[in-house]
Design a protein around this motif. Structure first.
Motif, PDB file in Angstrom:
ATOM      1  N   ASP A 243      14.178  51.599   0.846  1.00 16.60           N
ATOM      2  CA  ASP A 243      13.871  52.581  -0.195  1.00 16.60           C
ATOM      3  C   ASP A 243      13.760  51.922  -1.566  1.00 16.60           C
ATOM      4  OD1 ASP A 243      13.960  54.720   1.613  1.00 16.60           O
ATOM      5  OD2 ASP A 243      16.121  54.968   1.350  1.00 16.60           O
ATOM      6  N   LEU A 244      14.633  50.974  -1.820  1.00 16.78           N
ATOM      7  CA  LEU A 244      14.732  50.378  -3.153  1.00 16.78           C
ATOM      8  C   LEU A 244      13.749  49.246  -3.393  1.00 16.78           C
ATOM      9  CD1 LEU A 244      18.623  50.196  -3.585  1.00 16.78           C
ATOM     10  CD2 LEU A 244      17.047  51.791  -4.682  1.00 16.78           C
ATOM     11  N   LEU A 245      13.344  48.564  -2.334  1.00 16.60           N
ATOM     12  CA  LEU A 245      12.514  47.374  -2.486  1.00 16.60           C
ATOM     13  C   LEU A 245      11.225  47.623  -3.274  1.00 16.60           C
ATOM     14  CD1 LEU A 245      12.369  44.378  -1.865  1.00 16.60           C
ATOM     15  CD2 LEU A 245      11.244  44.943   0.302  1.00 16.60           C
ATOM     16  N   VAL A 248      12.047  47.713  -6.923  1.00 18.21           N
ATOM     17  CA  VAL A 248      12.427  46.384  -7.404  1.00 18.21           C
ATOM     18  C   VAL A 248      11.186  45.554  -7.712  1.00 18.21           C
ATOM     19  CG1 VAL A 248      13.447  44.184  -6.690  1.00 18.21           C
ATOM     20  CG2 VAL A 248      14.667  46.331  -6.260  1.00 18.21           C
ATOM     21  N   LEU A 249      10.194  45.643  -6.820  1.00 15.34           N
ATOM     22  CA  LEU A 249       8.969  44.864  -6.995  1.00 15.34           C
ATOM     23  C   LEU A 249       8.095  45.409  -8.123  1.00 15.34           C
ATOM     24  CD1 LEU A 249       8.094  44.342  -3.223  1.00 15.34           C
ATOM     25  CD2 LEU A 249       8.978  42.623  -4.805  1.00 15.34           C
ATOM     26  N   SER A 250       7.941  46.729  -8.174  1.00 17.40           N
ATOM     27  CA  SER A 250       7.043  47.323  -9.174  1.00 17.40           C
ATOM     28  C   SER A 250       7.596  47.219 -10.588  1.00 17.40           C
ATOM     29  CB  SER A 250       6.771  48.794  -8.836  1.00 17.40           C
ATOM     30  OG  SER A 250       7.962  49.553  -8.891  1.00 17.40           O
ATOM     31  N   GLU A 251       8.917  47.231 -10.726  1.00 14.75           N
ATOM     32  CA  GLU A 251       9.534  47.174 -12.054  1.00 14.75           C
ATOM     33  C   GLU A 251       9.899  45.754 -12.478  1.00 14.75           C
ATOM     34  OE1 GLU A 251       9.854  49.666 -14.075  1.00 14.75           O
ATOM     35  OE2 GLU A 251       9.034  51.139 -12.664  1.00 14.75           O
ATOM     36  N   ASP A 252       9.598  44.764 -11.633  1.00 12.89           N
ATOM     37  CA  ASP A 252       9.932  43.362 -11.941  1.00 12.89           C
ATOM     38  C   ASP A 252      11.398  43.207 -12.335  1.00 12.89           C
ATOM     39  OD1 ASP A 252       7.367  42.349 -11.453  1.00 12.89           O
ATOM     40  OD2 ASP A 252       6.696  42.907 -13.456  1.00 12.89           O
ATOM     41  N   ILE A 253      12.268  43.820 -11.561  1.00 16.37           N
ATOM     42  CA  ILE A 253      13.703  43.774 -11.883  1.00 16.37           C
ATOM     43  C   ILE A 253      14.259  42.360 -11.744  1.00 16.37           C
ATOM     44  CG2 ILE A 253      15.974  44.558 -11.084  1.00 16.37           C
ATOM     45  CD1 ILE A 253      14.695  47.249 -10.465  1.00 16.37           C
ATOM     46  N   PHE A 254      13.791  41.635 -10.739  1.00 12.75           N
ATOM     47  CA  PHE A 254      14.256  40.261 -10.546  1.00 12.75           C
ATOM     48  C   PHE A 254      13.206  39.283 -11.050  1.00 12.75           C
ATOM     49  CE2 PHE A 254      16.341  42.245  -6.637  1.00 12.75           C
ATOM     50  CZ  PHE A 254      17.510  42.528  -7.331  1.00 12.75           C
ATOM     51  N   GLU A 262      12.153  36.734  -0.444  1.00  6.26           N
ATOM     52  CA  GLU A 262      13.082  36.363  -1.510  1.00  6.26           C
ATOM     53  C   GLU A 262      13.551  37.604  -2.272  1.00  6.26           C
ATOM     54  OE1 GLU A 262      13.291  33.314  -5.348  1.00  6.26           O
ATOM     55  OE2 GLU A 262      11.616  33.212  -3.922  1.00  6.26           O
ATOM     56  N   ALA A 263      12.624  38.548  -2.498  1.00  9.83           N
ATOM     57  CA  ALA A 263      12.986  39.790  -3.192  1.00  9.83           C
ATOM     58  C   ALA A 263      13.989  40.591  -2.367  1.00  9.83           C
ATOM     59  CB  ALA A 263      11.735  40.622  -3.461  1.00  9.83           C
ATOM     60  N   ARG A 264      13.733  40.668  -1.069  1.00  6.85           N
ATOM     61  CA  ARG A 264      14.635  41.416  -0.197  1.00  6.85           C
ATOM     62  C   ARG A 264      16.023  40.774  -0.151  1.00  6.85           C
ATOM     63  NH1 ARG A 264      14.034  45.218   3.621  1.00  6.85           N
ATOM     64  NH2 ARG A 264      11.766  45.081   3.610  1.00  6.85           N
ATOM     65  N   ASN A 265      16.059  39.444  -0.093  1.00 10.67           N
ATOM     66  CA  ASN A 265      17.345  38.755  -0.060  1.00 10.67           C
ATOM     67  C   ASN A 265      18.129  38.963  -1.355  1.00 10.67           C
ATOM     68  OD1 ASN A 265      16.828  37.761   2.497  1.00 10.67           O
ATOM     69  ND2 ASN A 265      16.094  35.765   1.781  1.00 10.67           N
ATOM     70  N   ARG A 266      17.408  38.922  -2.480  1.00 10.75           N
ATOM     71  CA  ARG A 266      18.065  39.139  -3.776  1.00 10.75           C
ATOM     72  C   ARG A 266      18.611  40.564  -3.857  1.00 10.75           C
ATOM     73  NH1 ARG A 266      16.887  37.093  -9.055  1.00 10.75           N
ATOM     74  NH2 ARG A 266      15.822  35.344  -8.053  1.00 10.75           N
ATOM     75  N   LEU A 267      17.830  41.518  -3.386  1.00  5.97           N
ATOM     76  CA  LEU A 267      18.266  42.915  -3.395  1.00  5.97           C
ATOM     77  C   LEU A 267      19.488  43.095  -2.507  1.00  5.97           C
ATOM     78  CD1 LEU A 267      17.904  45.919  -4.078  1.00  5.97           C
ATOM     79  CD2 LEU A 267      16.255  46.063  -2.180  1.00  5.97           C
ATOM     80  N   HIS A 268      19.448  42.478  -1.341  1.00  4.85           N
ATOM     81  CA  HIS A 268      20.583  42.574  -0.419  1.00  4.85           C
ATOM     82  C   HIS A 268      21.849  42.024  -1.071  1.00  4.85           C
ATOM     83  CE1 HIS A 268      22.679  42.623   3.470  1.00  4.85           C
ATOM     84  NE2 HIS A 268      23.155  41.435   3.135  1.00  4.85           N
ATOM     85  N   SER A 269      21.711  40.919  -1.794  1.00  3.54           N
ATOM     86  CA  SER A 269      22.850  40.310  -2.468  1.00  3.54           C
ATOM     87  C   SER A 269      23.424  41.228  -3.533  1.00  3.54           C
ATOM     88  CB  SER A 269      22.428  38.975  -3.095  1.00  3.54           C
ATOM     89  OG  SER A 269      23.496  38.404  -3.825  1.00  3.54           O
ATOM     90  N   VAL A 270      22.543  41.873  -4.308  1.00  6.16           N
ATOM     91  CA  VAL A 270      22.991  42.780  -5.367  1.00  6.16           C
ATOM     92  C   VAL A 270      23.710  43.984  -4.771  1.00  6.16           C
ATOM     93  CG1 VAL A 270      22.205  44.391  -7.149  1.00  6.16           C
ATOM     94  CG2 VAL A 270      21.261  42.076  -7.048  1.00  6.16           C
TER      95      VAL A 270
END
Length: 301
Positions: A243-245, A248-254, A262-270
């Motif tokens: 749901d969040l991914l 995260v991608l559209s808002e350039d949070i990371f 890499e985005a998914r792994n960073r999200l999982h860590s957060v």
């Protein structure tokens, strides 16, 4: 906190379950360092205060001492709070003298429990003057909002204090208001306010006490403020990494993300960090955003 004065604190399923688990761990001689964790306002401090009396009355320990650590701890304050249990003031003691005094006082007790409440950062017990590990019969309990703080301090056993069930939350709120919520005039708005409290004892008791004997208009004001304030709480809902991914991608949070993995792994860590801090709950394997942050301002009533 008003909750500490309420009778039958341990009748609530979540707190009683935590209490039983703590007692079981204390009875097991191989555990002498226990971590108690849970989100802010869930009742960790009150549970410890209630257990202090129980453990003293049952002669489980010869002495039970509780000291508050807090977010910005001062070692001298922690030491002084512990020393006061024996009637000592550390005002004129140096740091090394304070450590030595506490060490001797604790060593002289046959069986002692030290509760360090509200730990935010790892604390070296020997820097405080606690001979943990060097004295048989010395047990330590820390309370914290962070599950991983228990791991960082190498506790031997962890106990989570969970939020109340919906039924228990309503009963606590009801008692805190002096049963005035049973009236037909207040019952509906009271149930909405209790729901907004997110099943957290501190919120339920604070609001219940504040609204006791107030008229319907003031209850409505309180409910409106709670619904409008993002600082009060986050509405409960189930959310997944999938749901969040996209957000995260559209808002350039990371920053510095090269690919989807890499985005998914960073999200999982957060999300894991937030869950370990009790800011997210894991419900049947799913992540649930919950009413976890409460900032109590002075209410206008």
């Amino acid at each position: 906190m008003a909750f500490a004065t309420l009778p039958n604190f341990n009748i609530f399923e979540s707190t009683n379950a935590a209490r039983k688990e703590i007692i079981k761990a204390l009875e097991d001689k191989k555990f002498n360092f226990i971590g108690v964790y849970g989100m802010g306002g869930v009742g960790k401090t009150t549970l410890m205060q209630a257990m202090m009396k129980e453990l003293k009355n049952e002669r489980f320990f010869d002495r039970v001492v509780m000291a508050t650590v807090s977010q910005n701890p001062l070692l001298k304050n922690i030491q002084n709070e512990i020393a006061e249990s024996w009637g000592f003031k550390l005002k004129n003691y140096s740091e090394s003298e304070s450590v030595g005094l506490l060490w001797r006082l604790i060593q002289q007790e046959k069986r002692i429990l030290l509760i360090l409440d509200d730990v935010w950062e790892p604390l070296n017990l020997k820097d405080v003057g606690v001979p943990y590990g060097d004295k048989e019969g010395c047990c330590v309990i820390i309370t914290t909002r962070f599950s991983d703080m228990c791991d960082q301090m190498n506790t031997q056993y962890k106990v989570e204090v969970k939020v109340l069930s919906e039924a228990n939350a309503w009963e606590l709120f009801r008692v805190s208001t002096g049963d005035c919520v049973d009236s037909s005039e207040l019952n509906a708005v009271a149930k909405e306010i209790a729901k907004e409290c997110g099943d957290l004892p501190l919120a339920l008791v604070t609001l219940g006490n504040a609204l006791q004997n107030k008229d319907r208009a003031i209850w409505n004001v309180a409910l409106d403020q709670m619904k409008k304030s993002m600082l009060w709480r986050i509405e409960d809902f189930i959310v997944s990494e999938d749901d969040l991914l996209p957000y995260v991608l559209s808002e350039d949070i990371f920053e510095d993300i090269d690919n989807m993995e890499e985005a998914r792994n960073r999200l999982h860590s957060v999300l894991d960090t937030l869950e370990q801090s009790c800011l997210l709950l894991n419900v049947d394997g799913k992540t649930q955003v919950s009413g976890c942050t409460i900032l109590f301002e002075r209410w206008p009533f």
